[in-house]
Design a protein around this motif. Structure first.
Motif, PDB file in Angstrom:
ATOM      1  N   PRO A  11       0.822  -1.209   0.000  1.00  0.00           N
ATOM      2  CA  PRO A  11       0.000   0.000   0.000  1.00  0.00           C
ATOM      3  C   PRO A  11       0.862   1.267   0.000  1.00  0.00           C
ATOM      4  CG  PRO A  11      -0.306  -1.271   2.035  1.00  0.00           C
ATOM      5  CD  PRO A  11       0.624  -2.032   1.181  1.00  0.00           C
ATOM      6  N   ARG A  14      -1.566   5.355   1.682  1.00  0.00           N
ATOM      7  CA  ARG A  14      -2.941   5.060   2.083  1.00  0.00           C
ATOM      8  C   ARG A  14      -2.964   4.792   3.574  1.00  0.00           C
ATOM      9  NH1 ARG A  14      -4.758   6.679  -1.734  1.00  0.00           N
ATOM     10  NH2 ARG A  14      -5.496   5.711  -3.645  1.00  0.00           N
ATOM     11  N   ALA A  15      -4.057   5.171   4.199  1.00  0.00           N
ATOM     12  CA  ALA A  15      -4.247   4.787   5.592  1.00  0.00           C
ATOM     13  C   ALA A  15      -4.425   3.276   5.624  1.00  0.00           C
ATOM     14  CB  ALA A  15      -5.474   5.476   6.160  1.00  0.00           C
ATOM     15  N   SER A  18      -9.436   0.990   6.325  1.00  0.00           N
ATOM     16  CA  SER A  18     -10.461   1.790   5.663  1.00  0.00           C
ATOM     17  C   SER A  18     -11.540   2.169   6.673  1.00  0.00           C
ATOM     18  CB  SER A  18     -11.074   1.001   4.512  1.00  0.00           C
ATOM     19  OG  SER A  18     -12.025   0.087   5.015  1.00  0.00           O
ATOM     20  N   ASP A  19     -12.217   3.266   6.367  1.00  0.00           N
ATOM     21  CA  ASP A  19     -13.279   3.716   7.253  1.00  0.00           C
ATOM     22  C   ASP A  19     -14.382   2.677   7.319  1.00  0.00           C
ATOM     23  OD1 ASP A  19     -14.082   6.245   8.771  1.00  0.00           O
ATOM     24  OD2 ASP A  19     -15.916   5.737   7.670  1.00  0.00           O
ATOM     25  N   GLN A  20     -14.612   1.983   6.214  1.00  0.00           N
ATOM     26  CA  GLN A  20     -15.658   0.963   6.214  1.00  0.00           C
ATOM     27  C   GLN A  20     -15.300  -0.155   7.187  1.00  0.00           C
ATOM     28  OE1 GLN A  20     -16.174  -1.517   2.766  1.00  0.00           O
ATOM     29  NE2 GLN A  20     -18.321  -1.850   3.241  1.00  0.00           N
ATOM     30  N   GLN A  21     -14.048  -0.555   7.146  1.00  0.00           N
ATOM     31  CA  GLN A  21     -13.612  -1.597   8.076  1.00  0.00           C
ATOM     32  C   GLN A  21     -13.772  -1.109   9.512  1.00  0.00           C
ATOM     33  OE1 GLN A  21     -13.013  -4.665   7.065  1.00  0.00           O
ATOM     34  NE2 GLN A  21     -12.891  -5.247   9.207  1.00  0.00           N
ATOM     35  N   ARG A  22     -13.481   0.181   9.711  1.00  0.00           N
ATOM     36  CA  ARG A  22     -13.650   0.740  11.056  1.00  0.00           C
ATOM     37  C   ARG A  22     -15.100   0.642  11.506  1.00  0.00           C
ATOM     38  NH1 ARG A  22     -11.657   6.650  12.581  1.00  0.00           N
ATOM     39  NH2 ARG A  22     -12.590   6.147  14.570  1.00  0.00           N
ATOM     40  N   ARG A  23     -16.003   0.976  10.567  1.00  0.00           N
ATOM     41  CA  ARG A  23     -17.425   0.919  10.914  1.00  0.00           C
ATOM     42  C   ARG A  23     -17.840  -0.503  11.252  1.00  0.00           C
ATOM     43  NH1 ARG A  23     -17.857   4.359   6.695  1.00  0.00           N
ATOM     44  NH2 ARG A  23     -18.756   2.869   5.250  1.00  0.00           N
ATOM     45  N   ARG A  24     -17.353  -1.435  10.433  1.00  0.00           N
ATOM     46  CA  ARG A  24     -17.671  -2.841  10.633  1.00  0.00           C
ATOM     47  C   ARG A  24     -17.160  -3.299  12.010  1.00  0.00           C
ATOM     48  NH1 ARG A  24     -15.123  -5.418   5.818  1.00  0.00           N
ATOM     49  NH2 ARG A  24     -16.812  -4.977   4.388  1.00  0.00           N
ATOM     50  N   PHE A  26     -16.406  -1.494  14.532  1.00  0.00           N
ATOM     51  CA  PHE A  26     -17.092  -0.805  15.613  1.00  0.00           C
ATOM     52  C   PHE A  26     -18.433  -1.479  15.910  1.00  0.00           C
ATOM     53  CE2 PHE A  26     -19.939   2.509  17.253  1.00  0.00           C
ATOM     54  CZ  PHE A  26     -19.209   2.916  18.349  1.00  0.00           C
TER      55      PHE A  26
ATOM     56  N   TYR B 483      -9.217  14.202   7.992  1.00  0.00           N
ATOM     57  CA  TYR B 483      -9.680  13.027   8.739  1.00  0.00           C
ATOM     58  C   TYR B 483      -8.852  12.867  10.015  1.00  0.00           C
ATOM     59  CZ  TYR B 483     -11.075   8.049   9.302  1.00  0.00           C
ATOM     60  OH  TYR B 483     -11.566   6.843   9.762  1.00  0.00           O
ATOM     61  N   GLU B 529     -15.771   9.628   4.034  1.00  0.00           N
ATOM     62  CA  GLU B 529     -15.096   9.047   5.198  1.00  0.00           C
ATOM     63  C   GLU B 529     -14.668  10.138   6.169  1.00  0.00           C
ATOM     64  OE1 GLU B 529     -12.000   6.524   3.649  1.00  0.00           O
ATOM     65  OE2 GLU B 529     -13.404   4.864   3.345  1.00  0.00           O
ATOM     66  N   ARG B 536     -18.170  11.871  14.050  1.00  0.00           N
ATOM     67  CA  ARG B 536     -17.792  11.120  15.261  1.00  0.00           C
ATOM     68  C   ARG B 536     -17.192  12.051  16.311  1.00  0.00           C
ATOM     69  NH1 ARG B 536     -15.115   7.406  11.629  1.00  0.00           N
ATOM     70  NH2 ARG B 536     -16.560   5.723  11.129  1.00  0.00           N
ATOM     71  N   GLN B 586     -25.140   5.703   9.231  1.00  0.00           N
ATOM     72  CA  GLN B 586     -24.830   4.826  10.365  1.00  0.00           C
ATOM     73  C   GLN B 586     -24.066   5.592  11.458  1.00  0.00           C
ATOM     74  OE1 GLN B 586     -22.006   1.763   9.439  1.00  0.00           O
ATOM     75  NE2 GLN B 586     -21.923   1.131  11.568  1.00  0.00           N
ATOM     76  N   GLU B 627     -23.779  -2.113   4.001  1.00  0.00           N
ATOM     77  CA  GLU B 627     -23.766  -0.833   4.716  1.00  0.00           C
ATOM     78  C   GLU B 627     -25.150  -0.483   5.259  1.00  0.00           C
ATOM     79  OE1 GLU B 627     -21.330   1.073   5.556  1.00  0.00           O
ATOM     80  OE2 GLU B 627     -19.644   0.512   4.290  1.00  0.00           O
ATOM     81  N   LEU B 630     -25.732  -2.538   8.349  1.00  0.00           N
ATOM     82  CA  LEU B 630     -25.035  -1.982   9.517  1.00  0.00           C
ATOM     83  C   LEU B 630     -25.798  -0.783  10.081  1.00  0.00           C
ATOM     84  CD1 LEU B 630     -21.281  -2.029   8.414  1.00  0.00           C
ATOM     85  CD2 LEU B 630     -22.213  -3.096  10.460  1.00  0.00           C
ATOM     86  N   ILE B 669     -22.597  -9.673   9.176  1.00  0.00           N
ATOM     87  CA  ILE B 669     -23.189  -8.423   9.658  1.00  0.00           C
ATOM     88  C   ILE B 669     -24.654  -8.652  10.034  1.00  0.00           C
ATOM     89  CG2 ILE B 669     -23.943  -6.134   8.889  1.00  0.00           C
ATOM     90  CD1 ILE B 669     -20.971  -6.215   9.355  1.00  0.00           C
TER      91      ILE B 669
END
Lengths: 416, 872
Positions: A11, A14-15, A18-24, A26, B483, B529, B536, B586, B627, B630, B669
């Protein structure tokens, strides 16, 4: 079929997550935390329906949530917390007072002290219930009056510390110790909405210690935390434990010892499963004082006057110590419900099967309104004993020792 | 069978769809009617040099697919099918495959070597083809180079398919000898040498014993290093790939070779072809990976130890390694930031530099800073970009004390460069570097004086918001920087310096999502994001602005649902956008639904929002949007029992999610959402439980579903039981046997590796959570006695876990909790069973003295419950 590729690509700029993974993640974390909460609640709460005489509706207005809430375990906790926040009128206060567990006075050492009991040094100060909810903390004395209204680091105890549903309550049974402005916790009734009424004392003490450390309520005061909270050190009632509570040093001024039966639930009102004991060495207040702060030469008792002239203790059911005739009541300007002080001559006291009977009560005066409760039978008895044949620390030690010998003796083989 | 297999195989590759389809049908029919005959025909086709190359290749491919598949269940089906074939047919097929290795047609040889490896992958672990390796090795000494090359290739594939334990050390030695000889410089044929080098890559995993022997290891290392100097670029690349693999597999055996390897890699990085140089850099990145892992373990509070010691290779190589990497940074390609697939020397070198910084910490700073200072103001963009990238790369690893003074100086320069530098590439890297500053040197966890203060925060925001209007790749990095800036203020509360600019930030982010070119460089995703992170980090004061965002995002979602007649491509884009919007909702639900001051007014949007989520599901036809699922879980938690009114409509999608075996993340999920619903609805979930339980039980019995979903399904049983209490009665006869057999399996599982052990523990945890929920659900019910028959097994499971000694703390905590639940619910009835259970007392004592407070807490509770049950 291409030759194998061992791509060294990594990578770039890139961070890593991913934010999606963070949401998941969480979502999964909160789900598992809530599952743990639900289980903890199931563990501590089943059967915990408190059956109080509810206060009159107009005196404890139900909160909006309470109207929607038909879950059976909520009212008990709700009532106490709502009452703590909005209590009005003497009836409400009287009801509130019934929500506190009150110890009997110890006139005899109970059996199996070492096995079944915990002991702690009682801090000198005002007994109160502390309720934190919706961003504010309120402490109320036993008679229902507000002691402090303040922000604290208890759950939902300040605007800053809201976590989880803000309406969830925590209720602590405390003694406010004036000299260091600290609330010493002697019991826990409810934590983050989880009722502990139905939990054993042993479990509640364990819960106090483990839950308190989750918050910063033990920290020194700050803007969002006006008073410090501190758990009272609790010992097994063994020889060592008794010694530690009796003569160990404490950050607070001691006022006697409190004994808790380990297996007892939080029971409101006077209970023999909690006991208070004092002597001169561990309390400044062994003998009752009069309104001038002097120990009177004769023992005084405070009793409540009934409609029919009977004079009763605060026990449930009450014990009748005498009767006033209507002429005397009228002459002294007394009303039913008044608390009346009497002095007792030693020779008029008889002890029958552990119960006290008083032959003659001598009127000593009406009490001012700040006091709300008559003496309990055990208190009168303790005061009497304290003047004549007090239960001494040596007696308690002996009781603990005989208990432990009893325990050991079962293991000893009889020999010639 | 009079089929003309050749013709069918050719037709199956025809450009004419109808012909192709017909041919495929015939092949399928043949396969179904007569599998042995089918496989034999295909291997004959592959073996025959008279047949066309195309039909032979397809024959080989079909053979390969008949022996292996990606999905586990399909794979084991195919294995069983092959093993069940008549031994005579199998022998004939294998003979044909081996014969093909001598074919003059390179493609046929290569195909056959892969098919042989697949057969070996099935048979060797069953000890069924013992002569294969011997016979391959016997042909290795043939003079014909093509046979030799095909044999080496077969050995390589074989090592990839078969696990090392299945092959005797004696045979491993022979394979390695043959392979390493083939790699030797004395091997005149470069095809043979390349095949051997590639084979070694796969065979390295077999060489544990040989790498422990100094002489054998020296020999292998010498041959690999020599191969890196081959005149053939492919051999050099393959040899470096071997070095990379060795660096991670045999890190602890490398000390004596490091000087030589450094020289070799430095030379490659400086002058070799890019494909070779990239592998040479990868060698050092891989060493960094190893040392970072080891040092991590050194500093972890539990072990403070590592199986492998750290040799500090990177620290030692540092003075030479860093200049080499800095040099690569100047070799950027034009527009590499616009090409998603780009990977070049500068990118690899910079990435490696970042890893080196994480490995050595402070020591890298003085080696990099002169390069940064010298180049950052140069007129040539490459120099400015390289300097910025170097600076950004070392921000993770060194201490804040070391970096803070430098960053304090650099910050203003970076802010001004982000606006003023004429080059996009420089701006891109500058924005990325600012993001790294905010990520690693900003936030309440740091002990150094803050670099971002209330004073410069405004300036930073102004620059970032302006930069978000730049070209997409730069704007995307600016969003990323914002961010991390917001993340640093997550604990700041009302003191957050972002609060005064909150409205501005939100508006700029929304504008960014609407840019025409937001589809480029992932810009739209980055903007959403960042919006999520900003939400948050919002506070009570900024909550009203977040509240205003609700109808805006809902409107956007609504608009995606209005579009009609979309192409496949447009539908995919719409689904992506819906995902972003549901993700954003969400986060908003969690925020506003979690604060008492906003919850009530927020929930007024619940009806509309739920309506939108349902429509998002509806436009996906067969699959459910992860999504949206969730978001619904979050909404259910916020709405509590009021969520019941949506259940009738939502239920079909819940079921659809539970049926989604292919996208197992969606299934997982959805299982989690069932848990959310149980806690929100409590007994109001009862009408839906028959359907949910049926589906969950189906999921558990399926071998198609990814195994990672199974532990949460067990936990979900517990959630349901806790919600519906004794109504769980009717599911006991289905759920309990499943729990019991899973418990038996997981109790006695011997975990081959950490990953397997981890899974086993997750499974145990799920099973235990199910028991906990069921036991607590039945507490105080008159039907408690229904659970008595299961108590002995539950206690046996706990005994087995205790005896197994390989459970982790979280399993320990759940397990001891189950003991408490059992005692609590069954009371005195369970007393004798608990007293009899072999290890419950000891288990409880161990947990009571655990260092983990959660384990101790559960144990304290269990102790009380058990003593009550045992004493009566």
């Amino acid at each position: 079929m291409a030759p194998p590729q061992h791509d060294p690509r990594r990578p770039y700029k890139r961070a890593a997550i991913s934010d999606q993974q963070r949401r998941r993640d969480f979502a999964l974390q909160t789900q598992s935390a809530r599952r743990a909460d639900a289980q903890a609640r199931a563990r501590s709460l089943a059967n915990s329906l408190l059956s109080p005489s509810y206060p009159p509706v107009d005196q404890a207005p139900a909160s909006p949530e309470a109207n929607h809430d038909d879950r059976s375990h909520e009212p008990a906790v709700n009532e106490v917390a709502t009452a703590a926040a909005k209590l009005r009128g003497p009836e409400g206060r009287r009801w509130f007072a019934c929500q506190i567990m009150l110890p009997e006075w110890m006139v005899d050492a109970p059996p199996h002290l070492a096995r079944d009991w915990n002991v702690c040094a009682r801090p000198a100060g005002q007994r109160c219930l502390v309720v934190s909810t919706n961003g504010i903390t309120v402490s109320r004395l036993r008679n229902g009056t507000v002691l402090h209204r303040f922000p604290s680091a208890l759950p939902n105890g300040s605007k800053r510390g809201i976590s989880g549903p803000a309406s969830s309550y925590s209720i602590l049974d405390c003694i406010f110790h004036e000299p260091d402005e600290t609330y010493y916790i002697v019991d826990m009734i409810c934590w983050r909405g989880y009722s502990l009424y139905d939990c054993t004392a042993e479990f509640r003490f364990f819960w106090i210690n483990s839950k308190l450390t989750e918050t910063s309520a033990g920290d020194p005061p700050s803007t969002y935390h006006r008073y410090r909270f501190c758990a009272v050190p609790m010992y097994e009632s063994t020889l060592e434990g008794l010694q530690a509570a009796y003569s160990g040093s404490t950050p607070y001024v001691k006022d006697g010892l409190l004994f808790y039966n380990k297996h007892a639930h939080y029971q409101t009102g006077i209970t023999p499963l909690t006991l208070v004991w004092k002597d001169e060495a561990c309390s400044q207040y062994v003998l009752d004082t009069d309104s001038e702060g002097q120990v009177p030469t004769e023992q005084h008792v405070v009793l409540e006057l009934q409609e029919d002239g009977k004079l009763i203790t605060s026990d449930d059911p009450p014990i009748i110590f005498g009767t006033l005739n209507s002429e005397f009541i009228q002459k002294s300007n007394l009303r039913p419900g008044n608390l009346v002080r009497f002095s007792v001559r030693d020779e008029s006291v008889k002890l029958v099967d552990g119960k006290m009977e008083i032959g003659e009560l001598q009127f000593a005066g009406k009490l001012n309104r700040s006091r709300t409760f008559a003496d309990s039978h055990s208190k009168v008895l303790f005061q009497y004993a304290a003047r004549h044949a007090p239960l001494r620390i040596e007696d308690l030690v002996a009781s603990v020792q005989s208990n432990s010998m009893e325990l050991e003796s079962t293991d000893v083989e009889m020999q010639d | 069978m009079s089929l003309d297999v050749t013709q069918i195989l050719l037709s199956a590759q025809s450009a004419d769809g109808a012909i192709r389809k017909h041919a495929e049908e015939s092949l399928k029919q043949f396969q179904e009617q007569n599998l042995p005959g089918f496989l034999f025909s295909l291997s004959s086709e592959l073996a025959s040099d008279e047949k066309p190359e195309e039909s032979r290749r397809l024959a080989g491919l079909i053979l390969k697919n008949a022996l292996d598949a990606k999905e586990e269940h399909r794979k084991s089906e195919l294995f069983q099918r092959w093993l069940a074939l008549d031994a005579g047919v199998k022998a004939q097929i294998k003979a044909l495959l081996l014969q093909t290795l001598s074919s003059p047609v390179a493609n046929a040889r290569s195909t056959s070597s892969q098919v042989i490896a697949k057969v070996a992958g099935i048979e060797i672990p069953q000890k069924q083809w013992p002569e294969l390796i011997v016979s391959l090795l016997s042909s290795i000494h043939q003079v014909q180079p093509n046979v030799k090359q095909a044999t080496l290739e077969t050995l390589g594939y074989l090592c990839e398919e078969v696990s090392p334990e299945a092959v005797d050390q004696d045979q491993v030695n022979k394979i390695l000898t043959a392979v390493v000889q083939g790699m030797n410089a004395s091997e005149g044929n470069s095809e043979v040498r390349l095949a051997a080098t590639r084979a070694l890559y796969n065979a390295l995993g077999f060489a544990q014993v040989n790498f422990s022997n100094d002489m054998e290891r020296d020999y292998i290392m010498r041959v690999v290093c020599e191969a890196t100097q081959s005149p053939e670029v492919k051999i050099r690349q393959a040899a470096f790939e071997c070095l990379v693999a060795i660096s991670s597999t045999y890190y602890d055996k490398l000390a004596t070779y490091m000087q030589d390897i450094f020289n070799i890699t430095a030379k490659a990085v400086k002058g070799d072809e890019e494909s070779v140089a990239l592998q040479a850099i990868e060698f050092w990145s891989s060493i960094c990976d190893e040392e970072i892992d080891i040092l991590d373990e050194y500093s972890s509070e539990f072990t403070a130890d590592s199986d492998v010691p750290c040799y500090y290779f990177i620290k030692q190589a540092l003075p030479a390694l860093v200049p080499m990497l800095l040099e690569t940074l100047l070799k950027q390609e034009e527009d590499q930031d616009l090409d998603e697939g780009a990977w070049n020397l500068a990118m690899a070198g910079g990435t490696c530099l970042g890893l080196v910084a994480r490995t050595v910490g402070d020591d890298i700073v003085p080696l990099v800073m002169p390069f940064v200072e010298e180049n950052i103001t140069k007129p040539e963009w490459r120099q400015r970009e390289a300097a910025t990238y170097a600076f950004g790369s070392i921000l993770e690893g060194p201490s804040a004390d070391k970096l803070a003074p430098l960053v304090n100086v650099a910050l203003n320069f970076m802010l001004s460069a982000l606006i003023k530098d004429p080059n996009n590439h420089v701006k891109d890297t500058t924005a990325w570097t600012l993001g790294r500053i905010f990520e690693f040197l900003h936030g309440s966890a740091l002990e150094t004086p803050p670099i971002i203060t209330a004073e410069n925060c405004q300036q930073i925001l102004t620059v970032l918001l302006q930069s978000m209007k730049d070209v997409p790749n730069v704007a995307e990095k600016a969003c990323g920087a914002l961010y991390f800036l917001a993340q640093g203020y997550v604990d700041a509360g009302s003191a957050s310096p972002l609060s005064p600019f909150f409205q501005d930030i939100v508006q700029n982010l929304l504008m960014t999502t609407h840019r025409e070119d937001a589809g480029e460089s992932r810009l739209r995703t980055a903007a959403y994001e960042t919006l999520n992170e900003v939400v948050r980090c919002s506070t009570e004061e900024t909550a009203p602005i977040v509240m205003q965002l609700v109808p805006v995002i809902m409107m956007e979602l609504h608009q995606t649902l209005e579009a009609e007649k979309l192409s496949t491509d447009e539908r995919e884009k719409r689904s992506d956008l819906q995902g972003l919007l549901c993700g954003c909702l969400q986060v908003i639900i969690q925020k506003l639904g979690g604060m008492e001051s906003t919850k009530f007014s927020f929930l007024q949007y619940a009806d509309q929002m739920m309506d939108l989520f349902l429509r998002v599901f509806a436009c996906r036809n067969a699959t459910v949007h992860e999504e949206a699922m969730l978001a619904i879980g979050a909404l259910a938690y916020a709405a509590g029992s009021n969520f019941a009114k949506y259940m009738a409509q939502f239920y079909q999608y819940l079921e659809m999610g539970l049926q989604n075996f292919e996208e197992y993340q969606v299934c997982a999920i959805t299982v989690g959402v069932v848990g959310d619903l149980c806690r929100a609805l409590e007994d109001k979930i009862l009408p839906y439980c028959d359907g949910i339980m049926t589906q969950l039980l189906k999921d558990l019995s399926s071998n198609q579903l990814h195994r990672s979903v199974k532990p949460p399904i067990f936990s979900c049983f517990g959630d349901i039981a806790l919600a519906i209490g004794e109504n769980f009665e009717k599911y006991l006869i289905y759920a309990m046997p499943m729990l019991q057999s899973a418990a038996d399996l997981s109790a006695h599982a011997t975990a081959a590796d950490d990953e397997m052990l981890d899974y086993t523990n997750q499974l145990r945890n799920g099973i235990l959570e199910a028991y906990s929920g069921i036991l607590q659900g039945f507490k105080s019910s008159p039907k408690t006695q229904l659970l008595m028959p299961y108590a002995p097994h539950i206690l046996q499971f706990l005994d087995a876990l205790h005896n197994g000694k390989d459970m982790d703390d979280s399993v320990m905590k759940t397990a001891i909790g189950v003991l408490g639940d059992l005692a609590d619910t069954l009371g005195v009835h369970a007393g004798p069973l608990i007293s009899q259970s072999t290890s419950s007392k000891q288990f409880l004592d161990e947990c009571l003295s655990s260092d983990d407070p959660l384990v101790k807490e559960s144990a304290d509770w269990a102790k009380i419950a058990v003593s009550r049950a045992v004493s009566g």
